[in-house]
Design a protein around this motif. Structure first.
Motif, PDB file in Angstrom:
ATOM      1  N   GLY A   1     -43.839 -71.758 -67.220  1.00 19.61           N
ATOM      2  CA  GLY A   1     -45.169 -71.682 -66.637  1.00 19.61           C
ATOM      3  C   GLY A   1     -46.094 -70.713 -67.360  1.00 19.61           C
ATOM      4  N   VAL A   2     -45.578 -70.070 -68.399  1.00 23.77           N
ATOM      5  CA  VAL A   2     -46.361 -69.060 -69.107  1.00 23.77           C
ATOM      6  C   VAL A   2     -46.795 -69.588 -70.476  1.00 23.77           C
ATOM      7  N   THR A   3     -48.036 -69.282 -70.859  1.00 22.24           N
ATOM      8  CA  THR A   3     -48.471 -69.575 -72.228  1.00 22.24           C
ATOM      9  C   THR A   3     -48.795 -68.251 -72.906  1.00 22.24           C
ATOM     10  N   LEU A   4     -48.321 -68.079 -74.100  1.00 29.15           N
ATOM     11  CA  LEU A   4     -48.591 -66.838 -74.824  1.00 29.15           C
ATOM     12  C   LEU A   4     -49.749 -67.081 -75.783  1.00 29.15           C
ATOM     13  N   THR A   5     -50.931 -66.690 -75.366  1.00 24.11           N
ATOM     14  CA  THR A   5     -52.098 -66.994 -76.191  1.00 24.11           C
ATOM     15  C   THR A   5     -52.474 -65.829 -77.101  1.00 24.11           C
ATOM     16  N   HIS A   6     -51.908 -64.667 -76.870  1.00 25.54           N
ATOM     17  CA  HIS A   6     -52.237 -63.517 -77.707  1.00 25.54           C
ATOM     18  C   HIS A   6     -51.182 -63.352 -78.800  1.00 25.54           C
ATOM     19  N   ALA A   7     -51.664 -63.061 -79.993  1.00 22.56           N
ATOM     20  CA  ALA A   7     -50.783 -63.017 -81.165  1.00 22.56           C
ATOM     21  C   ALA A   7     -49.598 -62.075 -80.967  1.00 22.56           C
ATOM     22  N   ASN A   8     -49.847 -60.905 -80.396  1.00 21.82           N
ATOM     23  CA  ASN A   8     -48.763 -59.932 -80.296  1.00 21.82           C
ATOM     24  C   ASN A   8     -47.843 -60.172 -79.114  1.00 21.82           C
ATOM     25  N   ASP A   9     -48.333 -60.893 -78.113  1.00 21.10           N
ATOM     26  CA  ASP A   9     -47.433 -61.332 -77.040  1.00 21.10           C
ATOM     27  C   ASP A   9     -46.439 -62.334 -77.620  1.00 21.10           C
ATOM     28  N   MET A  10     -46.991 -63.242 -78.410  1.00 22.63           N
ATOM     29  CA  MET A  10     -46.169 -64.269 -79.054  1.00 22.63           C
ATOM     30  C   MET A  10     -45.133 -63.611 -79.975  1.00 22.63           C
ATOM     31  N   LEU A  11     -45.590 -62.670 -80.771  1.00 22.40           N
ATOM     32  CA  LEU A  11     -44.695 -61.982 -81.693  1.00 22.40           C
ATOM     33  C   LEU A  11     -43.619 -61.208 -80.922  1.00 22.40           C
ATOM     34  N   SER A  12     -44.032 -60.581 -79.825  1.00 24.06           N
ATOM     35  CA  SER A  12     -43.087 -59.832 -78.992  1.00 24.06           C
ATOM     36  C   SER A  12     -41.997 -60.768 -78.480  1.00 24.06           C
ATOM     37  N   PHE A  13     -42.442 -61.901 -78.008  1.00 27.61           N
ATOM     38  CA  PHE A  13     -41.492 -62.896 -77.532  1.00 27.61           C
ATOM     39  C   PHE A  13     -40.513 -63.274 -78.649  1.00 27.61           C
ATOM     40  N   CYS A  14     -41.035 -63.430 -79.850  1.00 23.29           N
ATOM     41  CA  CYS A  14     -40.182 -63.782 -80.995  1.00 23.29           C
ATOM     42  C   CYS A  14     -39.162 -62.680 -81.286  1.00 23.29           C
ATOM     43  N   TYR A  15     -39.539 -61.425 -81.048  1.00 27.82           N
ATOM     44  CA  TYR A  15     -38.574 -60.334 -81.233  1.00 27.82           C
ATOM     45  C   TYR A  15     -37.413 -60.487 -80.250  1.00 27.82           C
ATOM     46  N   TYR A  16     -37.737 -60.869 -79.028  1.00 29.22           N
ATOM     47  CA  TYR A  16     -36.672 -61.064 -78.036  1.00 29.22           C
ATOM     48  C   TYR A  16     -35.721 -62.171 -78.476  1.00 29.22           C
ATOM     49  N   VAL A  17     -36.299 -63.275 -78.908  1.00 30.36           N
ATOM     50  CA  VAL A  17     -35.471 -64.406 -79.333  1.00 30.36           C
ATOM     51  C   VAL A  17     -34.585 -63.989 -80.506  1.00 30.36           C
ATOM     52  N   ALA A  18     -35.182 -63.325 -81.487  1.00 29.01           N
ATOM     53  CA  ALA A  18     -34.419 -62.906 -82.675  1.00 29.01           C
ATOM     54  C   ALA A  18     -33.344 -61.888 -82.298  1.00 29.01           C
ATOM     55  N   ASN A  19     -33.690 -61.023 -81.388  1.00 28.28           N
ATOM     56  CA  ASN A  19     -32.766 -59.953 -80.986  1.00 28.28           C
ATOM     57  C   ASN A  19     -31.499 -60.521 -80.343  1.00 28.28           C
ATOM     58  N   GLN A  20     -31.669 -61.632 -79.636  1.00 25.20           N
ATOM     59  CA  GLN A  20     -30.515 -62.280 -78.994  1.00 25.20           C
ATOM     60  C   GLN A  20     -29.490 -62.763 -80.007  1.00 25.20           C
ATOM     61  N   ARG A  21     -29.951 -63.010 -81.241  1.00 19.98           N
ATOM     62  CA  ARG A  21     -29.038 -63.504 -82.270  1.00 19.98           C
ATOM     63  C   ARG A  21     -28.155 -62.396 -82.848  1.00 19.98           C
ATOM     64  N   LEU A  22     -28.524 -61.155 -82.595  1.00 24.42           N
ATOM     65  CA  LEU A  22     -27.758 -60.043 -83.172  1.00 24.42           C
ATOM     66  C   LEU A  22     -26.424 -59.851 -82.462  1.00 24.42           C
ATOM     67  N   ALA A  23     -25.426 -59.425 -83.227  1.00 25.52           N
ATOM     68  CA  ALA A  23     -24.126 -59.102 -82.631  1.00 25.52           C
ATOM     69  C   ALA A  23     -24.297 -57.961 -81.614  1.00 25.52           C
ATOM     70  N   HIS A  24     -25.114 -56.976 -81.967  1.00 28.98           N
ATOM     71  CA  HIS A  24     -25.391 -55.861 -81.059  1.00 28.98           C
ATOM     72  C   HIS A  24     -26.890 -55.741 -80.876  1.00 28.98           C
ATOM     73  N   PRO A  25     -27.431 -56.476 -79.924  1.00 24.84           N
ATOM     74  CA  PRO A  25     -28.884 -56.462 -79.743  1.00 24.84           C
ATOM     75  C   PRO A  25     -29.419 -55.045 -79.523  1.00 24.84           C
ATOM     76  N   MET A  26     -30.656 -54.850 -79.968  1.00 20.55           N
ATOM     77  CA  MET A  26     -31.326 -53.561 -79.789  1.00 20.55           C
ATOM     78  C   MET A  26     -31.988 -53.515 -78.418  1.00 20.55           C
ATOM     79  N   THR A  27     -32.338 -52.313 -77.989  1.00 23.22           N
ATOM     80  CA  THR A  27     -33.169 -52.156 -76.801  1.00 23.22           C
ATOM     81  C   THR A  27     -34.602 -52.431 -77.226  1.00 23.22           C
TER      82      THR A  27
END
Lengths: 382, 382
Positions: B143-169
């Motif tokens: 239900g959410v749309t990320l229209t701001h560039a840095n919200d979108m980028l932030s979201f991408c950090y979360y997705v990428a972080n999930q791929r790590l063996a030891h995710p960061m905070t």
């Protein structure tokens, strides 16, 4: 109307070229002179000092009746292909005779051609890489070695002429005065192309006045003059970014040479420095410059070879005589005739010439194909 | 020693970046700050105003302890790949937390990530071409749309972080003051990168003095500043000479876009003119600039995708703390560590960064890889 042909570069047109033209008229007794002229890139693998339109105009002003362009895929090739391209076009235009300079016009080129033709196996190895090897074959077959550039080129005209359905009469004449490679103006009437270009870049107008027509002098003084160093930043950039496989696909690139060129492009400071660094016993400067031209224009061997099977007559200019001659032969032309470019020609039949001109234009600033039409001497110069 | 990471471009480093750095230290409580910084080519598909070495030096002077380069094959990519490259490097370096700015840090990025991950089918379509489509999938799932560039980028950090063996905070913070796109300096302490660059090209040193550190101001005043127009002659030349097939192979080139780019390159007068002519509803300016970057650097999709599977840690500089941290994690690094380039690295592992830097060097004049070694703050700046 009977025509005599000349295969030229006019880089730029000087008194030696006027002598050649005058001899051609006199020896052939023709009514019309047709010059096939290299476009913006030349047989020695370098940019023309003046663009093709300016040089075509100078040719008309010097008395040539019809100027057509030797396409880039023949103009920037070793002697046998350069000769073939030019002879094909003259043949297509129904020209009766071809007059050209040789260091030894007394050589029996006819006999050499026939003798070598019988050694067909050796002849098949005749390509850019094996020019020396070819000369060895010629020697084996005939006992003769052609060590002078224009003797070699003359021989190539004979070979190419044999391929024509109606071969032309070939008339070799003695090359006069200045050697091709002579670097300084040492005579008051004649100088080599090299000497003329050097003097033009040094703005030695007084020296030049004696050895080039007034119209050439005027153009040299007023137009932008091109040389390799102008294009060096683009060539260097290309070699720095192209993959090895891509560079390996460029026309006349010898096996392994692409690695050497990539490596030297990293640190070379200008074009001369680059070519000197790449130079080895294996390759002549001319060969390396031709490869550099292919790299700059991103001409691949595949597209050059394909284009060579689809030669054409591209008209750059004519006077009333040339126009009448063109009208006379138009219906029997064995190659396509192009007088103006359009989008279809730009993208297909003329694409390599268009590309070659477009890169030249990046430096020279003048459109080389779009919006251009053949000069008509009688209108343009009153 | 615990480290906090920042994923940056510092184009150039301004007061907003100092605030970000200060927040990162404060919120994470880490002992060491690690910045992954784009090299000479940036996420919006443009050259950096100052080269990577100058920007790394400025980062160290601003208090970053360790600066590593985000390789060009991640730096010039859409948000999700840019984020992945940066997160991978920080993960490899054993960084504990990542602090980044978002327009809406209050968003529950964790929940969005989980929700979207469950829509794996939609997620698989997530690539450069379908960023919009992806946002639609996100909306359908959450239900959410990320229209701001840095919200979108932030979201991408979360997705990428999930791929790590030891995710960061992950610690999103509120972006302060100047919007990313704000074109003029309107505040006395903070300005957007766009405004800073514009003022630098206009040599508005007084205005800049209030919004960038003194060290940045000094570099902007004394170094050559790069922008797209500097590279336009090379890009135009490339598009004029490359075959359509070759252009079609460049990274992020969309189907058919190569024809449009070839055509517009014929007549465009500068880079802005070119991009405006190529622009259509289908592509964003940023996308077109990224494609232009790939074309300029001749980065093909194949080589970019291959390189993305072989990420590395390339060190640009450190201070005593950064050096100690590097020493601490060296043995457990999950990616190769490079501090200096040699011929093998230049031709293989680092070849794309080398090429990107070599082209940048054609304009900027400073070697970007050869003969360079990481800055050591304590030695270099006393």
């Amino acid at each position: 109307m009977r025509a005599v042909g000349l295969i030229t570069e006019y880089n730029p047109l000087h008194n030696g070229h006027r002598y050649h033209l005058q001899q051609a008229k006199q020896l052939s007794g023709a009514d019309c002179t047709v010059a096939v002229m290299s476009g913006n890139w030349l047989q020695r693998g370098e940019p023309a000092i003046l663009d093709k339109w300016t040089r075509a105009q100078l040719a008309l002003q010097a008395g040539v009746d019809l100027v057509v362009e030797l396409p880039v895929f023949y103009a920037t090739q070793p002697a046998h292909l350069f000769a073939r391209g030019g002879v094909e076009i003259l043949g297509a235009l129904g020209v009766d005779s071809l007059v050209f300079g040789a260091e030894h016009p007394e050589l029996d080129f006819e006999r050499l051609t026939t003798a070598l033709a019988e050694h067909t196996a050796a002849f098949k190895h005749y390509n850019a890489t094996y020019a020396t090897q070819f000369n060895a074959a010629l020697k084996a077959a005939t006992g003769v070695t052609l060590t002078h550039a224009n003797d070699m080129l003359s021989f190539c005209y004979y070979v190419a002429n044999q391929r024509l359905a109606h071969p032309m009469t070939l008339i070799p004449i003695q090359r006069q005065h200045a050697d091709h490679g002579e670097a300084a103006i040492t005579d008051t009437h004649f100088a080599s192309g090299t000497a003329v270009r050097k003097a033009a870049f040094a703005q030695q107008w007084d020296e030049l006045a004696g050895v080039v027509p007034a119209s050439t002098l005027h153009q040299l003084r007023t137009q932008r003059l091109q040389r390799w160093d102008d294009f060096w930043p683009l060539l260097q950039y290309q070699l720095l970014t192209a993959s090895i496989a891509q560079s390996g696909s460029y026309d006349q690139m010898a096996e392994g040479l692409e690695y050497r060129m990539h490596e030297m492009a990293q640190t070379a400071t200008d074009f001369d420095d680059f070519i000197h660094q790449v130079k080895s016993k294996r390759y002549t400067y001319t060969r390396l410059q031709r490869v550099a031209t292919a790299a700059l224009l991103q001409l691949t061997q595949t597209e050059v070879q394909r284009a060579q099977t689809q030669n054409y007559v591209r008209v750059l200019g004519f006077n009333t005589t040339g126009q009448a001659y063109l009208h006379q032969v138009k219906k029997t032309l064995s190659l396509p005739l192009y007088t103006k470019i359009n989008k279809d020609l730009r993208l297909h039949a003329l694409s390599l010439d268009y590309r070659a001109g477009r890169v030249y234009q990046l430096i020279n600033g003048a459109s080389q194909d779009l919006y251009r039409k053949p000069w008509r001497l009688d209108e343009s110069f009153g």
